[in-house]
Design an enzyme around this catalytic site. Structure first.
Site, PDB file in Angstrom:
ATOM      1  N   ASP A 144       0.886  -1.161   0.000  1.00  0.00           N
ATOM      2  CA  ASP A 144       0.000   0.000   0.000  1.00  0.00           C
ATOM      3  C   ASP A 144       0.930   1.219   0.000  1.00  0.00           C
ATOM      4  OD1 ASP A 144      -2.302   1.649   0.468  1.00  0.00           O
ATOM      5  OD2 ASP A 144      -1.568   1.839   2.522  1.00  0.00           O
TER       6      ASP A 144
ATOM      7  N   ASP B  44      -0.145   5.246   0.672  1.00  0.00           N
ATOM      8  CA  ASP B  44      -0.419   6.255   1.719  1.00  0.00           C
ATOM      9  C   ASP B  44      -0.407   5.586   3.085  1.00  0.00           C
ATOM     10  OD1 ASP B  44      -2.920   7.998  -0.285  1.00  0.00           O
ATOM     11  OD2 ASP B  44      -0.731   8.136  -0.241  1.00  0.00           O
TER      12      ASP B  44
HETATM   13  O1  LIG Z   1      -8.896   7.737  -1.090  1.00  0.00           O
HETATM   14  C1  LIG Z   1      -8.404   7.911   0.021  1.00  0.00           C
HETATM   15  O2  LIG Z   1      -9.071   8.160   1.030  1.00  0.00           O
HETATM   16  C2  LIG Z   1      -6.904   7.885   0.122  1.00  0.00           C
HETATM   17  O3  LIG Z   1      -6.368   7.829  -1.128  1.00  0.00           O
HETATM   18  C3  LIG Z   1      -6.368   6.768   0.944  1.00  0.00           C
HETATM   19  O4  LIG Z   1      -5.210   7.255   1.521  1.00  0.00           O
HETATM   20  C4  LIG Z   1      -6.040   5.488   0.196  1.00  0.00           C
HETATM   21  O5  LIG Z   1      -4.680   5.408  -0.229  1.00  0.00           O
HETATM   22  P1  LIG Z   1      -3.800   4.062   0.048  1.00  0.00           P
HETATM   23  O6  LIG Z   1      -3.605   4.021   1.562  1.00  0.00           O
HETATM   24  O7  LIG Z   1      -4.614   2.885  -0.451  1.00  0.00           O
HETATM   25  O8  LIG Z   1      -2.505   4.262  -0.694  1.00  0.00           O
HETATM   26 MG   LIG Z   2      -2.790   3.335   3.175  1.00  0.00          MG
END
Ligand SMILES: O=C(O)[C@H](O)[C@H](O)COP(=O)(O)O
Ligand SMILES: [Mg+2]
Length: 318
Positions: A28, A30
């Site tokens: 992942d 973020d």
């Molecule tokens: O859409 C969201 O709320 C954000 O992009 C969320 O941070 C998802 O990002 P990931 O952790 O899957 O990279």
């Molecule tokens: Mg994430």
């Protein structure tokens, strides 16, 4: 598997077996590799370390605000040579999904320009919803034909939209009032993992408004749902879930995604899930009041500590 065998705090030995027993690592982004724009210590080094040890890496991000090329450039800028096919981001995934169902219509997208780019790159027609709506500040707009609704819209897509407005929710819900209009969502993350002071509403906050106003439920493409894994296996059919590790920060998306695909799961505490929250979840699972697939096999402070364990086992065996 009893909860005693879950949420195990990673040690050097566990890190060594994760490295030796697996070929593929799903990251992942973020909350695991960075909290935009800050990159976590050891993140890039870990990606290069696993690549140098012959592992295959993919980046499975629900974030819909960047295109595959944006991510590839960002990875290259920070020192990891990523190829676009390693990047499974939700904007790109949405276009692949429309292709897979042979969609031929027009989309009203509540989202950022990355959605427009990925959808138009595959030849799909967009009719608004990207960027600030010109009527957003016009309180009288809703009573006039200024709305200029498009009679040919066949699909509404809800994504993370930093320009969300009442008028956009109104338009999306009005289109969804037509029973044949498809309702898709990139993901339903409640928030973006950020520092404690502020809460950044995520795509799930936008989606909740559109779903409530339209009284419709969407098909959600991102984690924890299967399409991201299907997209990887389409290009790399030899990816074996049993020899794959999913590394994430949010139990409701990343860990549930990995558990449902049958991969091993490693949770880091640099994003959406705190150690305290994980302990609460574990107690709830023991009382059978929450789903077991939210619990990871292993947990670790951050990707830097995972790297440290891997490197220290290298020293002890050399
Ligand atoms: O859409 C969201 O709320 C954000 O992009 C969320 O941070 C998802 O990002 P990931 O952790 O899957 O990279
Ligand atoms: Mg994430």
């Amino acid at each position: 598997m009893s909860t005693k065998e879950l949420c195990i705090h990673l040690t050097e030995l566990h890190a060594k077996s994760l490295l030796n027993d697996n070929d593929t690592f799903l990251f992942d982004c973020d909350g695991v590799l960075w909290n935009f724009p800050d990159i976590f210590t050891g993140a890039v080094e870990l990606l290069n370390y696993l690549t140098e040890h012959g592992k295959r890496l993919f980046f499975v991000t629900n974030n819909s605000t960047k295109t595959q090329d944006d991510y590839a450039k960002r990875f290259n800028d920070i020192g990891y040579k990523a190829k676009p096919e390693q990047i499974i981001c939700s904007a790109w995934l949405t276009a692949q999904h429309l292709k897979s169902i042979n969609f031929k219509g027009k989309c009203y997208v509540v989202g950022m320009s990355s959605m427009k780019h990925e959808l138009e790159r595959e030849g799909f027609q967009i009719c608004g919803g990207i960027g600030p709506d010109p009527l957003a500040s016009d309180a009288n707009a809703i009573k006039t034909d200024k709305l200029e609704l498009d009679k040919d819209v066949d699909c509404v897509i809800s994504a993370l939209d930093l320009h969300i407005s009442y008028i956009k929710i109104l338009k999306a819900a009005t289109y969804l009032n037509r029973p044949n209009v498809l309702f898709l969502a990139t993901n339903d993350d409640a928030s973006l993992p950020q520092s404690d002071e502020i809460v950044m509403p995520g795509a799930g906050s936008i989606l909740a408004s559109v779903a409530a106003a339209s009284c419709r439920s969407p098909t959600i493409l991102g984690k924890p749902h299967r399409p991201m894994f299907d997209a990887i296996c389409l290009t790399f059919p030899d990816v074996d879930p049993k020899r794959t590790v999913m590394i994430g920060d949010r139990v409701e998306t990343d860990i549930a995604f990995g558990n449902r695909q049958g991969t091993k799961t490693l949770l880091v505490f640099t994003g959406a899930t705190s150690e305290k929250y994980l302990d609460t979840l574990k107690q709830q699972v023991e009382k059978h009041t929450t789903e077991r697939d939210l619990l990871p096999n292993f947990c670790v402070k951050d990707v830097g500590q995972f790297l440290q364990f891997l490197k220290s086992t290298e020293k002890s065996t050399s």
